[in-house]
Design an enzyme around this catalytic site. Structure first.
Site, PDB file in Angstrom:
ATOM      1  N   CYS A 154       0.746  -0.987  -0.165  1.00 36.61           N
ATOM      2  CA  CYS A 154      -0.145   0.145  -0.029  1.00 36.61           C
ATOM      3  C   CYS A 154       0.689   0.856  -0.258  1.00 36.61           C
ATOM      4  O   CYS A 154       1.240   1.343  -1.273  1.00 36.61           O
ATOM      5  CB  CYS A 154      -0.591   0.151   0.719  1.00 36.61           C
ATOM      6  SG  CYS A 154      -2.378   1.418   0.241  1.00 36.61           S
ATOM      7  N   HIS A 182      -3.434  -4.937   1.215  1.00 36.98           N
ATOM      8  CA  HIS A 182      -2.728  -5.706   2.825  1.00 36.98           C
ATOM      9  C   HIS A 182      -2.528  -6.663   3.225  1.00 36.98           C
ATOM     10  O   HIS A 182      -3.308  -7.250   3.703  1.00 36.98           O
ATOM     11  CB  HIS A 182      -3.067  -5.034   3.597  1.00 36.98           C
ATOM     12  CG  HIS A 182      -2.844  -3.124   4.008  1.00 36.98           C
ATOM     13  ND1 HIS A 182      -1.825  -2.629   4.339  1.00 36.98           N
ATOM     14  CD2 HIS A 182      -4.029  -2.644   3.351  1.00 36.98           C
ATOM     15  CE1 HIS A 182      -1.966  -1.547   4.500  1.00 36.98           C
ATOM     16  NE2 HIS A 182      -2.976  -1.069   3.731  1.00 36.98           N
ATOM     17  N   GLU A 208      -0.809  -8.348   5.460  1.00 39.38           N
ATOM     18  CA  GLU A 208      -0.324  -8.417   6.570  1.00 39.38           C
ATOM     19  C   GLU A 208      -0.967  -8.528   7.424  1.00 39.38           C
ATOM     20  O   GLU A 208      -1.276  -8.732   8.209  1.00 39.38           O
ATOM     21  CB  GLU A 208       0.731  -7.375   7.157  1.00 39.38           C
ATOM     22  CG  GLU A 208       0.462  -5.971   6.378  1.00 39.38           C
ATOM     23  CD  GLU A 208       0.087  -4.861   4.993  1.00 39.38           C
ATOM     24  OE1 GLU A 208      -0.089  -6.745   4.436  1.00 39.38           O
ATOM     25  OE2 GLU A 208      -0.047  -4.125   5.621  1.00 39.38           O
TER      26      GLU A 208
HETATM   27  N1  GLN Z   1      -3.263   6.343   0.857  1.00 42.82           N
HETATM   28  C1  GLN Z   1      -1.993   6.107   1.590  1.00 42.82           C
HETATM   29  C2  GLN Z   1      -1.155   6.672   0.572  1.00 42.82           C
HETATM   30  O1  GLN Z   1      -0.744   7.565   0.102  1.00 42.82           O
HETATM   31  C3  GLN Z   1      -2.229   4.636   1.317  1.00 42.82           C
HETATM   32  C4  GLN Z   1      -2.920   3.703   2.550  1.00 42.82           C
HETATM   33  C5  GLN Z   1      -2.667   2.439   3.030  1.00 42.82           C
HETATM   34  O2  GLN Z   1      -1.022   2.252   3.274  1.00 42.82           O
HETATM   35  N2  GLN Z   1      -3.050   1.807   3.856  1.00 42.82           N
HETATM   36  O3  GLN Z   1       0.229   6.900   1.473  1.00 42.82           O
END
Ligand code: GLN
Length: 214
Positions: A87, A179, A181
């Site tokens: 992410c 994610h 994890e």
């Molecule tokens: N939207 C977040 C970002 O731009 C990422 C979100 C996440 O890691 N769950 O950093």
């Protein structure tokens, strides 16, 4: 760190902000791997792989730069150390981030779009078939997730959702928009562990070949 002449790989987890604890639990409690939280350049030394967690990519990027970890991670990754971002971690690995010039590592030849699934879809789950994994699809937990809008020729797309690429690999760098994890499915982390083991073995002056699991 050696036992029976064998180096046990240490997985670093960048722990400046975000869900690094979930990665640590996955590695240590579920996979029995050796994990080390990394907050300084010193702590990065000696790890055989690095996970960059989900969180807030702008915050992690700024903190990374403040302590000099951005340059240090780039250098290790270019030497072949495996890196795995989830992410916000994927965002930080990208060469380009659509519409914003924030700190990043630029280790994946991709352009990502942040918060790409819109307000109604800020958070959702979906089954994502991953081409490098046999068996069932991976349950993808998406939280304000990015997607990979463009990718260079060296980047392998591993999985998509709604025609948008959400999992990629380019050599020693793995990036996932969701994610793993936060689920019970440890297969993505196992994939990464395999990359780390191979790297750690390749770094040994006298690699020991284990006929059982190599
Ligand atoms: N939207 C977040 C970002 O731009 C990422 C979100 C996440 O890691 N769950 O950093």
């Amino acid at each position: 760190m050696t036992g029976n002449n064998r180096h046990i790989p240490i997985i670093g987890i960048l722990a400046l902000q975000g869900d690094y604890e979930a990665h640590r639990k996955m590695l240590e409690d579920r996979l029995g791997a050796l994990a080390r939280l990394v907050r300084t350049v010193e702590e990065l030394r000696g790890v055989d792989g690095l996970i960059i967690p989900g969180g807030e990519s702008t915050t992690i990027g700024k903190l990374m730069e403040r302590v000099g970890l951005d340059a240090a991670i780039r250098e290790r990754a270019r030497e072949g150390m495996p890196v795995y971002g989830t992410c916000a971690g994927l965002i930080l690995l990208a060469r380009n981030i659509e519409g914003i010039n924030q700190q990043r590592l630029g280790l994946l030849d991709i352009t990502v779009e942040r918060n790409a699934f819109g307000r109604q879809m800020e958070s959702f789950e979906a089954d994502i078939p991953i081409s490098s994994l046999s068996g069932a699809a991976v349950r993808g937990v998406f939280i304000r997730a990015p997607y990979v809008k463009e990718a260079g020729p060296g980047v392998e797309a591993l999985g998509s959702y709604a025609d948008r690429v959400v999992a990629v690999r380019e050599g020693n760098v793995l990036g996932i928009a969701f994610h793993p994890e936060l689920t019970d499915d440890s297969r993505m982390h196992e994939e990464f562990l395999k990359m780390v083991r191979a790297f750690a073995e390749s770094q040994l002056a006298f690699p020991c070949v284990d006929p059982v699991d190599s």
